[in-house]
Design a protein around this motif. Structure first.
Motif, mmCIF file in Angstrom:
data_model
loop_
_atom_site.group_PDB
_atom_site.id
_atom_site.type_symbol
_atom_site.label_atom_id
_atom_site.label_comp_id
_atom_site.label_asym_id
_atom_site.label_seq_id
_atom_site.Cartn_x
_atom_site.Cartn_y
_atom_site.Cartn_z
ATOM 1 N N ARG A 120 14.633 -4.996 16.776
ATOM 2 C CA ARG A 120 13.407 -5.605 17.311
ATOM 3 C C ARG A 120 12.191 -5.273 16.452
ATOM 4 O O ARG A 120 11.264 -6.073 16.351
ATOM 5 C CB ARG A 120 13.181 -5.178 18.761
ATOM 6 N N THR A 179 17.387 -10.645 18.244
ATOM 7 C CA THR A 179 18.065 -9.376 18.555
ATOM 8 C C THR A 179 18.812 -9.490 19.874
ATOM 9 O O THR A 179 19.958 -9.026 19.993
ATOM 10 C CB THR A 179 17.050 -8.227 18.623
ATOM 11 N N TYR A 180 18.192 -10.111 20.872
ATOM 12 C CA TYR A 180 18.882 -10.344 22.142
ATOM 13 C C TYR A 180 20.156 -11.160 21.922
ATOM 14 O O TYR A 180 21.224 -10.844 22.476
ATOM 15 C CB TYR A 180 17.977 -11.104 23.109
ATOM 16 N N GLU A 222 12.684 -7.533 13.294
ATOM 17 C CA GLU A 222 12.452 -8.936 13.655
ATOM 18 C C GLU A 222 10.968 -9.236 13.820
ATOM 19 O O GLU A 222 10.483 -10.296 13.404
ATOM 20 C CB GLU A 222 13.200 -9.279 14.941
ATOM 21 N N PRO A 239 11.765 -10.383 20.905
ATOM 22 C CA PRO A 239 12.829 -10.253 19.887
ATOM 23 C C PRO A 239 14.053 -11.079 20.261
ATOM 24 O O PRO A 239 15.144 -10.554 20.504
ATOM 25 C CB PRO A 239 13.122 -8.749 19.889
ATOM 26 N N ARG A 289 11.872 -14.663 12.821
ATOM 27 C CA ARG A 289 13.258 -14.912 13.212
ATOM 28 C C ARG A 289 14.138 -15.425 12.081
ATOM 29 O O ARG A 289 15.276 -14.982 11.916
ATOM 30 C CB ARG A 289 13.270 -15.892 14.387
ATOM 31 N N TRP A 339 19.344 -2.547 18.897
ATOM 32 C CA TRP A 339 18.166 -2.730 19.743
ATOM 33 C C TRP A 339 16.974 -1.952 19.190
ATOM 34 O O TRP A 339 15.861 -2.470 19.100
ATOM 35 C CB TRP A 339 18.480 -2.281 21.167
#
Length: 305
Positions: A166, A72-73, A169, A69, A174, A162
């Protein structure tokens, strides 16, 4: 007289002797150019050509399948970096939080907007051309010692991002995920501008509510067991009601509505060659609706002076 031996060299590195051929194009390749294949070895060019001819796996919503993910990170990292920036320079909050229209006094303080203001005061906010606030406010959070939640504001939002991000996603891919997140954030800010233009707001909650709506729409489209999903949505809507007295319900509701609309376009676009075009078109139309709504409100605010 013995015949002279023929020396074969790599077609990419002509100074290197080679006795191995690419199983696809049959040119000689050296160890540095060998790429292991199902049978024998292939050269880098044939490997790239083969990769282009292989159909990429897609999710049910048209996105590329990814195991990490990454977006998201990155989003969590951007929010944390912005928060560190706030701690180092608190003025960042006043400069970049979502604000439809307000007043900055000669003492540098911020005051509630009024159409007729004394000399030395200056208008600020989206109505004064600071359009970037519509997005930058979604990456800022309450300082540790301010508001109802303080540092819990960013902690709660990042934990939610989080947990939900994820999952969304992985289903959308993406590119679609980024579009969903940014449009949801923008939708929350636009509703704040329309309903409460003089109220400063900040936080990623609008975008996260949009992800929550996406999670619900995707689950229904995929035929998932809705018992757990319904409990999640009930908790989200309950928090929306509670937040009406604690935070910006306008930002939450705006993000929720926009996230739902975007994901409906993703989920029910035709599953053929038109799917990407329909999905992108729906996002573009929604973006135009949000921007036109914001422009109309700004025109109303500036015309009232």
């Amino acid at each position: 007289m013995e015949p002279e031996s023929t020396v074969t060299t790599c077609y990419r590195h002509t100074q290197v002797e080679s006795h191995v051929r690419c199983t696809r194009c049959e040119r000689y390749i050296c160890p540095d150019c060998m790429r292991e294949a199902a049978v024998g070895h292939q050269c880098p060019e044939c490997v790239r050509e083969g990769a282009r001819s292989v159909r990429q796996a897609r999710t049910a919503f048209g996105g590329r399948i990814t195991a990490v993910p990454l977006v998201t990170y990155v989003l969590i990292g951007l929010n944390v970096l912005a928060y560190v920036g706030e701690l180092v320079r608190p003025a960042i909050v006043d400069r970049f939080e979502m604000l439809g229209v307000g007043l900055r006094g000669p003492d540098g303080g911020h005051y509630v907007w009024q159409a007729a203001y004394p000399a030395g005061f200056h208008a600020e906010g989206v109505a004064e051309g600071e359009w970037y606030r519509l997005l930058t406010g979604a990456f800022l959070h309450l300082p540790p010692t301010e508001g109802t939640f303080g540092i819990l504001h960013i902690v709660m939002n990042m934990v939610s991002l989080w947990n939900i991000g994820r999952v969304v996603e992985a289903q959308l891919g993406r590119v679609r995920y980024v579009a969903l997140y940014l449009l949801s954030a923008l939708g929350g800010s636009v509703l704040v501008l329309l309903v409460a233009p003089t109220t400063p707001t900040l936080g990623a909650s609008g975008a996260i509510f949009g992800l929550g709506a996406a999670y619900y729409v995707m689950a229904r489209r995929l035929g998932a067991d809705m018992a757990q999903v319904n409990r999640f949505m009930a908790g989200l809507l309950l928090w929306l009601l509670i937040s009406a007295g604690l935070t910006s319900w306008q930002g939450h509701l705006g993000g929720l509505l926009v996230g739902g609309v975007v994901t409906l376009a993703y989920a029910y676009a035709p599953r053929d060659g038109r799917r990407t075009l329909v999905q992108a078109g729906a996002c573009a139309v929604l973006l135009m609706v949000l921007l036109v709504s914001a422009w109309a409100k700004v025109t109303e605010l500036t015309g009232a002076r």
